[in-house]
Design an enzyme around this catalytic site. Structure first.
Site, PDB file in Angstrom:
ATOM      1  N   CYS A  86       8.011   2.830 -15.028  1.00 40.46           N
ATOM      2  CA  CYS A  86       7.209   1.535 -14.821  1.00 40.46           C
ATOM      3  C   CYS A  86       6.867   0.999 -16.393  1.00 40.46           C
ATOM      4  O   CYS A  86       6.141  -0.090 -16.378  1.00 40.46           O
ATOM      5  CB  CYS A  86       5.996   1.950 -14.154  1.00 40.46           C
ATOM      6  SG  CYS A  86       6.373   2.910 -12.734  1.00 40.46           S
ATOM      7  N   CYS A 203      -1.033   0.200  -1.695  1.00 32.55           N
ATOM      8  CA  CYS A 203       0.272   0.647  -2.345  1.00 32.55           C
ATOM      9  C   CYS A 203       0.927  -1.003  -3.145  1.00 32.55           C
ATOM     10  O   CYS A 203       0.565  -2.011  -2.263  1.00 32.55           O
ATOM     11  CB  CYS A 203       1.447   1.047  -1.497  1.00 32.55           C
ATOM     12  SG  CYS A 203       1.051   2.432  -0.638  1.00 32.55           S
ATOM     13  N   LYS A 328      -0.534  -5.136  -7.007  1.00 30.35           N
ATOM     14  CA  LYS A 328      -0.967  -5.262  -5.692  1.00 30.35           C
ATOM     15  C   LYS A 328      -0.354  -6.764  -5.339  1.00 30.35           C
ATOM     16  O   LYS A 328       0.182  -6.602  -4.132  1.00 30.35           O
ATOM     17  CB  LYS A 328      -2.413  -5.158  -5.618  1.00 30.35           C
ATOM     18  CG  LYS A 328      -3.230  -5.286  -4.379  1.00 30.35           C
ATOM     19  CD  LYS A 328      -3.046  -4.132  -3.324  1.00 30.35           C
ATOM     20  CE  LYS A 328      -1.781  -4.577  -2.507  1.00 30.35           C
ATOM     21  NZ  LYS A 328      -1.497  -3.681  -1.203  1.00 30.35           N
ATOM     22  N   HIS A 332       6.059  -5.021  -7.865  1.00 30.35           N
ATOM     23  CA  HIS A 332       6.406  -4.342  -8.848  1.00 30.35           C
ATOM     24  C   HIS A 332       7.867  -4.298  -9.084  1.00 30.35           C
ATOM     25  O   HIS A 332       8.208  -3.263  -8.807  1.00 30.35           O
ATOM     26  CB  HIS A 332       5.642  -2.984  -8.680  1.00 30.35           C
ATOM     27  CG  HIS A 332       5.800  -2.019 -10.001  1.00 30.35           C
ATOM     28  ND1 HIS A 332       5.910  -2.507 -11.172  1.00 30.35           N
ATOM     29  CD2 HIS A 332       5.846  -0.505 -10.034  1.00 30.35           C
ATOM     30  CE1 HIS A 332       6.004  -1.616 -12.159  1.00 30.35           C
ATOM     31  NE2 HIS A 332       6.158  -0.438 -11.406  1.00 30.35           N
TER      32      HIS A 332
END
Lengths: 384, 473
Positions: A86, A203, A328, A332
């Site tokens: 990430c 998530c 959020k 992502h």
């Protein structure tokens, strides 16, 4: 550290494509959208001449560096490709900063991108290439801190829900976010469970996206624009694997603690909560945001839930966090995320963030944490 | 080679019955009721191999595993047609590299056949200690006549000198008839009309074998404390008992409506349960059936009183979790239709599995010989003292651990989601595993756990195994 990176490199242009389920956009489309917006932002109309090197980040690249060179028609010059969970985007940015700082190049492009929505599934990939450590999903990795943290500090799913509500609200104010929908604490708590204690709203969404920035030498910055943003720190730290580390306590993540210590030293920050004006931190899950407040030193270990209740990190709070709605609401696309945060922090520092503007912001931090998690990237930008 | 001095026989036993049960009323669409008839069914992550390993672990309680010279594995439902099951079971048990392994298959008599082979091998001096494991996970077609009768389970015996049950005699008959069979590639066991199977198959064969045993051993029916007899159902058992002149109190309970007919291990599981309460000097007989019949006689010795406590059949029978629905059973056995059939992919990398078999199958951690820190999986450089390549193996499978944290994953395929993933601490090292034998509501921080061998998934169309945590009851 022999010499600080502080104030040697400037961000003079930022860009991002629209984040979302970009069914009609290829990776090439998104890379071009992000890079050309950054070019325009930097006043560059001849990128083939001005961009001397490219530092790219993607977790699911297809054709190596050629994918970026082909998309942007940048040939005969170096294109590097970073791929490391990430913090990929922040690490690509770090390589770009160092390349400029060492004097090798005057002006470089950083671009992060990923397109997970071509896989045919909405949730996490189910991993069948091993037998140990399954289910190996990010939700499973990050949720492992929850039970112990909750028991130790008395936190719970309601604290997580408040973070989701905050970020959903901020996302409604960001033109390029994917989700523009206010939610309530009750909706967050009653959503279906993905990996306990994470419900759907805990998530980050899956989305496609790309973001870019143009870096140049600090002394050249004003030839691009009047309000350049300076790099105050950029740090990557790799920590012990939390599933093997015999001392891991499930109360915080060492990668962030390591990287924050280094980044604050680079930037000369001793009181991060007081000195920072805006923070983009890695809310892959609401619990990641909760623990990262503490791991970044924005509050003491165990006190994050009180700040959540007090609204400290809301747009109107003392230290707004994830002003654009974070992972959020942007989703992502892994390689893009770190660069997307730099895009947002540059807008905030330049007073260009519209309804989500943090007034007078002069020092902004962005943070990614990735893997099981094992690695963290932090970038700190400031006004001249 | 010469036989070991003194008598030869069973030196230890162990058993396994899956915790999950199918209330038989659910098959017919009626609700389950407490105490109603049921059968033991392997959970979605269990098969003949995992059950065999767990029964063997029970049998090895208090035994130095390096003393085991041979392992015989008997099953009609070992998942692979070519590739030995015994070698896999031996690896999971972390037995010696030079252990002699054999598979016994093809008939429900394979279990007693393996036991007899072990007794002869020890008597002949070929091995000093042989582990015999029988396990089956047979399926009748959904809602067919057999489905309600078949159950899943496993049993294990150690065979050697200084026995708890001295081997006295054995006798067998062979027969050829098509009463019970399963064709290559078929998931379900078939039977001809059950009246034919009982009248021409089961009854005359079992009676003939046991009568032959009486003749060979010089014993009469009344000499036996317990008879552990294979039987397809209670009524058929009654017929055999009458013909043999045995009294009902001599018959080891067939566990009809509780366990189900477990096939290869069935009569041997009844023998194991008889051993749980046997007194020194008890004579026990066990008889199996399948294309003939096979009977063995034992006499318990005073050594049985010194056998360390173990779980056996009774402990496992008492540990009990009824499935909520017939659909849950179908999913656990993989009989539910799926949107995506598993593709004919290569599955896991055989070379990676080869390199990691000590960790994945034998569940070996590594202890740093410099600072003592335990690591799982093995590293090259120590986490604590940074010493390089200084390791000794440390078996985790017989250690108890503690639950440090957990999560419930709703995406990973399971017959009853969620999959419970936990971080455990065992002997000072961290091991992340899934959890079995527990519902999410019962998971708690710091609870003690043991480790059980389970199937993780079917990538490549074959079972792939690793260990899971299980609560210690």
């Amino acid at each position: 550290m022999s010499e600080s990176i502080r104030d040697k490199v400037a961000v003079v242009g930022v860009g991002a494509c629209q984040f979302g389920e970009n069914w009609d956009q290829s990776r090439e489309d998104m890379i071009v959208d992000a890079a050309y917006e950054a070019y325009a932002d930097a006043g560059i109309d001849d990128p083939q001449r001005r961009i001397e090197a490219v530092f790219a980040g993607a977790v699911y690249p297809r054709e190596g560096s050629a994918e970026i060179a082909e998309a942007l028609k940048l040939f005969g010059k170096p294109v590097s490709l970073v791929s490391d969970y990430c913090q990929t985007g922040t690490d690509a940015f770090r390589f770009g900063v160092f390349a400029v700082a060492c004097g090798m190049y005057d002006t470089v492009l950083v671009v992060g991108f990923d397109k997970p929505k071509d896989r045919g599934v909405s949730g996490p990939s189910v991993n069948f290439d091993r037998v140990r450590g399954l289910p190996a999903t990010p939700a499973g990795w990050f949720s492992l801190c929850a039970a112990r943290y909750f028991q130790t500090f008395g936190a719970g799913r309601e604290d997580l829900a408040r973070i989701a509500v905050k970020n959903h609200h901020n996302g409604t104010l960001a033109p390029k976010s994917m989700l523009k929908k206010e939610i309530t604490v009750e909706e967050a708590l009653s959503a279906r469970i993905i990996s306990w204690p994470f419900g759907l709203y805990d998530c980050a969404a899956q989305s496609d996206g790309a973001a870019a920035c143009v870096l140049t030498r600090a002394d050249l910055a004003k030839t691009f624009r009047d309000d350049p943003v300076l790099v105050k720190a950029v740090s990557i730290a790799v920590a012990e694997h939390p599933q093997r580390d015999p001392e891991f306590d499930f109360l915080g993540w060492k990668p962030t603690q390591y990287a924050a210590k280094d980044a604050y030293a680079q930037a000369g920050i001793s009181e991060p909560f007081r000195q920072l004006d805006v923070v983009q931190l890695h809310d892959c899950f609401t619990l990641t945001e909760l623990l990262s407040y503490e791991d970044l030193g924005l509050c003491k270990k165990g006190e994050a839930k009180e700040h959540v209740a007090a609204g400290t990190f809301e747009l109107t709070g003392e230290l707004p966090v994830n002003t654009d709605g974070g992972l959020k609401t942007f989703g992502h696309p892994t390689g893009a995320t770190g660069v997307r945060m730099i895009y947002e922090n540059a807008l905030q520092l330049q007073g260009r963030a519209g309804p989500r503007q943090v007034q007078g912001a002069s020092l902004a931090l962005s943070h990614n944490i990735g893997g099981p998690p094992t690695t963290c990237g932090i970038a700190i930008l400031g006004r001249d | 080679m010469s036989g070991i001095p003194g008598p030869v026989g069973i030196t230890a036993y162990g058993a396994y019955v899956p915790m999950t049960r199918l209330p038989l009323s659910l098959i017919g669409g009626r609700p389950a009721r407490d105490g109603g008839p049921e059968k033991a069914v392997a959970d979605y992550d269990e098969d003949a191999v995992t059950m065999a390993v767990t029964a063997a672990v029970d049998c090895l309680t208090g035994v130095d595993r390096s003393a085991v010279d041979a392992l015989y594995f008997a099953s009609t439902t070992y998942p692979l047609r070519e590739k030995q099951g015994a070698a896999l079971v031996a690896k999971a048990l972390d037995l010696r590299r030079d252990v002699a392994t054999q598979d016994h298959a093809g008939s429900l008599r394979a279990g007693t056949a393996a036991l007899e082979s072990a007794l002869h091998a020890v008597a002949a001096g070929a091995h000093r200690l042989v582990l015999v494991v029988a396990s089956d996970c047979r399926m009748g077609a959904p809602r067919g006549a057999l489905e309600a009768k078949l159950g899943d389970g496993a049993v294990a015996f150690l065979v050697g000198g200084a026995p708890i049950a001295r081997f006295e005699a054995q006798a067998a008959v062979a027969d050829e008839l098509q009463d019970v069979w399963r064709i290559e590639g078929e998931p379900f066991t078939h039977t001809w009309e059950d009246r034919f199977a009982v009248q021409e198959g089961y009854t005359p064969n079992l009676v003939a074998a046991v009568r032959a045993l009486f003749g060979r051993s010089g014993r009469a029916p009344q000499d036996f404390a317990k008879a552990a007899l294979y039987a397809p159902d209670a009524r058929s058992l009654g017929g055999v008992v009458r013909q043999l002149g045995l009294k009902p109190e001599q018959i080891q309970d067939g566990l009809f409506g509780r366990l189900g007919n477990t096939g290869t291990p069935y009569a041997l599981m009844l023998l194991a349960q008889a051993l749980e309460t046997a007194r020194p000097g008890d004579r026990l007989l066990v008889a199996s059936y399948g294309d003939g019949a096979h009977a063995l006689a034992f006499e318990t010795t005073s050594a049985i009183e010194a056998l360390p406590p173990r779980r056996g059949v009774s402990w496992h029978l008492a540990r009990h979790r009824p499935l909520a629905s017939y659909d849950t059973y179908l999913r656990a056995r993989g009989l539910d239709p799926k949107e995506w059939e598993s593709g004919a992919d290569l599955g896991l990398s055989a070379t990676i599995r080869f390199r990691e078999r000590d960790a994945d199958i034998a569940f070996l951690a590594a202890r740093c010989t410099s600072c003592g820190l335990l690591h799982f999986p093995k590293q090259r450089v120590c986490y604590r003292c940074f010493e390089k390549d200084a390791w000794e193996p440390f078996r985790l499978s017989d250690q108890q651990g503690r639950l440090l944290s957990y999560t419930f994953d709703y995406f990973f395929p399971a017959s009853e989601p969620p999959t419970i993933m936990v971080m455990t601490e065992v002997a000072g090292c961290r091991v992340q595993v899934q959890m079995a034998n527990i519902r999410p509501d019962d998971v708690a921080l710091d609870m003690p756990v043991e480790y059980v061998f389970r199937k993780i998934h079917d990538a490549g169309g074959k079972p792939n195994y690793f260990w899971k945590a299980s609560p210690i009851q």
